[in-house]
Motif scaffolding. Structure first.
Motif, mmCIF file in Angstrom:
data_model
loop_
_atom_site.group_PDB
_atom_site.id
_atom_site.type_symbol
_atom_site.label_atom_id
_atom_site.label_comp_id
_atom_site.label_asym_id
_atom_site.label_seq_id
_atom_site.Cartn_x
_atom_site.Cartn_y
_atom_site.Cartn_z
ATOM 1 N N ARG A 83 0.839 -1.195 0.000
ATOM 2 C CA ARG A 83 0.000 0.000 0.000
ATOM 3 C C ARG A 83 0.877 1.249 0.000
ATOM 4 O O ARG A 83 2.038 1.210 0.361
ATOM 5 N N ASN A 84 0.255 2.352 -0.377
ATOM 6 C CA ASN A 84 0.930 3.659 -0.359
ATOM 7 C C ASN A 84 2.163 3.679 -1.252
ATOM 8 O O ASN A 84 3.168 4.325 -0.928
ATOM 9 N N SER A 85 2.100 2.983 -2.366
ATOM 10 C CA SER A 85 3.215 2.985 -3.311
ATOM 11 C C SER A 85 3.391 4.386 -3.896
ATOM 12 O O SER A 85 2.466 4.940 -4.495
ATOM 13 N N TRP A 86 4.578 4.941 -3.724
ATOM 14 C CA TRP A 86 4.834 6.274 -4.279
ATOM 15 C C TRP A 86 4.689 6.247 -5.797
ATOM 16 O O TRP A 86 4.227 7.215 -6.406
ATOM 17 N N GLU A 87 5.051 5.110 -6.382
ATOM 18 C CA GLU A 87 5.060 5.010 -7.838
ATOM 19 C C GLU A 87 3.643 4.947 -8.399
ATOM 20 O O GLU A 87 3.346 5.568 -9.428
ATOM 21 N N ALA A 88 2.773 4.206 -7.711
ATOM 22 C CA ALA A 88 1.377 4.139 -8.161
ATOM 23 C C ALA A 88 0.715 5.511 -8.053
ATOM 24 O O ALA A 88 -0.023 5.940 -8.954
ATOM 25 N N GLU A 89 0.995 6.219 -6.946
ATOM 26 C CA GLU A 89 0.421 7.552 -6.769
ATOM 27 C C GLU A 89 0.927 8.514 -7.839
ATOM 28 O O GLU A 89 0.153 9.265 -8.445
ATOM 29 N N SER A 90 2.243 8.499 -8.077
ATOM 30 C CA SER A 90 2.826 9.396 -9.070
ATOM 31 C C SER A 90 2.314 9.081 -10.469
ATOM 32 O O SER A 90 1.992 9.985 -11.250
ATOM 33 N N HIS A 91 2.229 7.796 -10.780
ATOM 34 C CA HIS A 91 1.779 7.382 -12.109
ATOM 35 C C HIS A 91 0.331 7.813 -12.351
ATOM 36 O O HIS A 91 -0.018 8.281 -13.440
ATOM 37 N N THR A 92 -0.491 7.672 -11.326
ATOM 38 C CA THR A 92 -1.895 8.064 -11.458
ATOM 39 C C THR A 92 -2.020 9.568 -11.682
ATOM 40 O O THR A 92 -2.833 10.032 -12.499
ATOM 41 N N GLN A 93 -1.208 10.354 -10.961
ATOM 42 C CA GLN A 93 -1.245 11.807 -11.119
ATOM 43 C C GLN A 93 -0.876 12.236 -12.533
ATOM 44 O O GLN A 93 -1.451 13.172 -13.088
ATOM 45 N N LEU A 94 0.079 11.537 -13.140
ATOM 46 C CA LEU A 94 0.595 11.952 -14.444
ATOM 47 C C LEU A 94 -0.123 11.298 -15.620
ATOM 48 O O LEU A 94 -0.242 11.899 -16.688
ATOM 49 N N PHE A 95 -0.580 10.063 -15.434
ATOM 50 C CA PHE A 95 -1.144 9.323 -16.563
ATOM 51 C C PHE A 95 -2.607 8.921 -16.376
ATOM 52 O O PHE A 95 -3.238 8.439 -17.318
ATOM 53 N N GLY A 96 -3.122 9.059 -15.148
ATOM 54 C CA GLY A 96 -4.499 8.648 -14.901
ATOM 55 C C GLY A 96 -4.598 7.168 -14.562
ATOM 56 O O GLY A 96 -3.602 6.442 -14.535
ATOM 57 N N GLU A 97 -5.839 6.701 -14.321
ATOM 58 C CA GLU A 97 -6.053 5.314 -13.895
ATOM 59 C C GLU A 97 -6.359 4.417 -15.093
ATOM 60 O O GLU A 97 -7.421 3.817 -15.191
ATOM 61 N N ASP A 98 -5.436 4.322 -16.005
ATOM 62 C CA ASP A 98 -5.693 3.485 -17.176
ATOM 63 C C ASP A 98 -4.564 2.492 -17.429
ATOM 64 O O ASP A 98 -4.443 1.946 -18.512
ATOM 65 N N TYR A 99 -3.709 2.283 -16.416
ATOM 66 C CA TYR A 99 -2.606 1.343 -16.568
ATOM 67 C C TYR A 99 -2.850 0.113 -15.705
ATOM 68 O O TYR A 99 -3.301 0.218 -14.567
ATOM 69 N N LYS A 100 -2.535 -1.053 -16.248
ATOM 70 C CA LYS A 100 -2.716 -2.289 -15.493
ATOM 71 C C LYS A 100 -1.702 -2.386 -14.364
ATOM 72 O O LYS A 100 -2.001 -2.888 -13.288
ATOM 73 N N ARG A 101 -0.474 -1.913 -14.598
ATOM 74 C CA ARG A 101 0.575 -1.970 -13.579
ATOM 75 C C ARG A 101 1.516 -0.783 -13.768
ATOM 76 O O ARG A 101 1.727 -0.324 -14.897
ATOM 77 N N ALA A 102 2.059 -0.293 -12.652
ATOM 78 C CA ALA A 102 2.928 0.882 -12.735
ATOM 79 C C ALA A 102 4.132 0.806 -11.804
ATOM 80 O O ALA A 102 5.040 1.619 -11.918
ATOM 81 N N CYS A 103 4.149 -0.161 -10.877
ATOM 82 C CA CYS A 103 5.166 -0.158 -9.816
ATOM 83 C C CYS A 103 6.427 -0.911 -10.233
ATOM 84 O O CYS A 103 6.777 -1.961 -9.655
#
Length: 573
Positions: free
Chosen positions: A124-144
């Protein structure tokens, strides 16, 4: 075990130190940086835009893999302090301490002997998931990618077996938490995601070869439009301005017969410079003879340099050539030439002027063709003023002086030399040392090196002996008697606040006064143990770290102290 327990059990916070005076943050032996996640996220986005999604993911994964390996090396140093799984849990705890993610191993199947891991981790609280969502939105299957890369590097290094983690659920896709699964590398089969992270496609290989070729072309030296390959420095290692000035002078003298004098402090490597000069001269196929003029007794120096005839003195049972004759056609290196006695100076001057030598006790003149390279760490001009060194000989020897700078003035050469020495000594000691930790490099650069390169060589050899095979050399391996650096700054407490290090902790006791006053060594040791336990508020792992012991060693000491106290109490009653 929960993350908080691991942090406390091994007192991991104490390994994180902040030194604002020097602008450094340390985690154990390695330097860290504290950056805004928005800034790192911007860099991450730039990677995606510039090199494409697949390559960016692989680059992030591999970089984090190295970070995981470094933290695993720190954890493995505590393997004797607790059960294997407790030590293994240091990885998730450290990852959280670094502000990356909160991890929980929810399923695991570990074979410690075979180095096999199969398991699932919720984070939880993955910095990478949060950053990715801010820049690219919630359309990626995986980001970490950095999270899975770190986990792969940590587990692979800890178990000494290649284990790969793959994200199977990500918060950037709307889930409450992320999930990753870890398996031995060969069990992933032809999984395309794993292949893209760990392997290079053909196009990448072609690109890599092209970049290597271009890099080689960039290093080619052009002078007046004529392409000239750079001169190899061979065993001479360095790139600092002082080193390059000395090397350039040496390189210009190499093809000529000019007499060279090497100047510099003891241990700077004058003989190594002299050998390079010989090996890159037209005389390279002829002998290189080195003689330390200061190491030969005064009564033997003439016979050593010029030879001796049978019967010339008691003990001269046979005729033998001197160093001049043995160096005929090649190079004679006279180290510590300032220590030559007056009589030998006269003969040396004549040999240089005429190219002729006479053996001791013989009147036959022998012609020799020798290039003279001399070296000294003394001030020959002062010696001339005192009448201790001939002026005419000095000017003959110092036709072409080359000043070799001391190691303390060579900056980053210290690190370059250290790495070369690691390669030199690792084989004879049968160890595969991975290099130097950041803290070790800092300690090397902070030292004054009065013994110069020779002292550095001894220090690195000791470091290799003390380091564990497969690990990096740490600062304490290099300087077991104490580091040549000051305070390492503030320590992180359990409440997250920084605590300034006690300046009295590094104060050296007045040992002389203590010995004169009389004291019992065992009593002093017990007092130190009790003080360390009190300073760490009863945390045995922290107390052991303060004393430079393992937890088991300190436990053993504490049990002995308790037993001794019980025996004293029993005797008193």
């Amino acid at each position: 075990m929960k993350e908080q327990s691991a942090l406390d059990q091994f007192d991991l916070r104490s390994r994180l130190r902040f030194n604002s005076d020097t602008g450094r943050i340390w985690l154990d032996e390695h330097r860290m940086v504290l950056m805004h996640t928005r800034a790192v996220g911007a860099l991450r986005k730039e990677l995606f835009d510039q090199v494409g999604e697949q390559k960016a993911q692989a680059m992030l994964w591999r970089a984090a893999f190295e970070g995981g390996k470094l933290d695993a090396e720190m954890a493995l140093k505590m393997i004797d302090d607790a059960e294997n799984y407790d030590v293994f849990q240091i990885g998730p705890s450290i990852h959280g301490l670094e502000g990356m993610v909160q991890s929980e191993i929810v399923q695991n199947d570990i074979d410690w002997e075979k180095g096999v891991f199969r398991g699932r981790v919720h984070f939880r609280n993955s910095w990478e998931a949060e950053s990715h969502t801010q820049l690219f939105g919630e359309d990626y299957k995986r980001a970490c990618w950095t999270i899975t890369g770190y986990a792969s590097g940590y587990v692979s290094r800890f178990l000494q077996s290649y284990v790969i983690f793959k994200e199977t659920q990500c918060a950037c896709n709307g889930h409450e938490y992320c999930v990753m699964e870890g398996l031995p590398a060969d069990e992933w089969g032809d999984d395309p995601v794993v292949a893209s992270l760990t392997g290079l496609a053909d196009t990448d290989s072609d690109r890599f070869e092209l970049e290597q070729e271009l890099c080689g072309l960039r290093k080619t030296v052009f002078n007046g439009g004529v392409k000239r390959a750079p001169i190899s420095t061979g065993n001479l290692v360095g790139e600092s301005q002082g080193f390059m000035r000395a090397f350039d002078l040496l390189a210009k003298a190499a093809p000529s017969p000019i007499t060279v004098m090497l100047l510099g402090e003891t241990g700077v490597g004058k003989e190594v410079f002299a050998r390079w000069l010989h090996e890159h001269s037209p005389r390279k196929d002829k002998p290189f003879i080195a003689v330390n003029c200061g190491a030969i007794p005064v009564e033997l120096i003439e016979s050593e340099l010029f030879g001796v005839r049978k019967g010339a003195y008691t003990g001269a049972d046979q005729s033998r050539p001197g160093r001049f004759e043995r160096a005929d056609g090649g190079t004679l290196f006279l180290d510590e030439v300032g220590d030559l006695p007056p009589a030998a100076q006269v003969k040396l001057l004549r040999a240089i002027q005429t190219g002729e030598v006479e053996r001791l006790g013989d009147d036959q003149v022998r012609k020799v063709d020798v290039r003279i390279v001399s070296a000294t760490n003394s001030n020959l001009k002062t010696a001339m003023q005192k009448g201790e060194f001939r002026q005419d000989l000095y000017y003959r020897l110092s036709t072409y002086p080359v000043e070799i700078p001391p190691l303390r003035e060579r900056g980053n050469d210290i690190t370059i030399l250290a790495e070369a020495m690691i390669g030199k000594f690792s084989g004879p000691y049968g160890k595969e040392v991975t290099g130097l930790t950041d803290r070790a490099i800092r300690a090397l650069k902070a030292h004054d090196w009065p013994g110069n390169v020779r002292e550095l060589e001894n220090t690195i050899e000791r470091g290799i002996l003390l380091a564990e095979s497969g690990n990096a050399i740490e600062a304490d391996h290099l300087f077991p008697s104490g580091l040549p650096v000051g305070s390492e700054g503030a320590r992180l407490q359990s409440d997250g606040m920084l605590k300034k290090q006690n300046p009295l902790a590094s104060t050296t006791p007045d040992w002389k006064s203590m010995i004169e006053d009389g004291f019992v060594l065992e009593t002093l040791e017990n007092q130190m143990v009790e003080t360390a336990v009190a300073m760490s508020s009863g945390n045995i792992s922290e107390a052991a770290r303060l004393l430079g012991l393992t937890r088991r060693q300190l436990d053993y000491k504490l049990k002995n102290m308790e037993r001794e106290k019980a025996e004293i109490t029993q005797e008193g009653s």
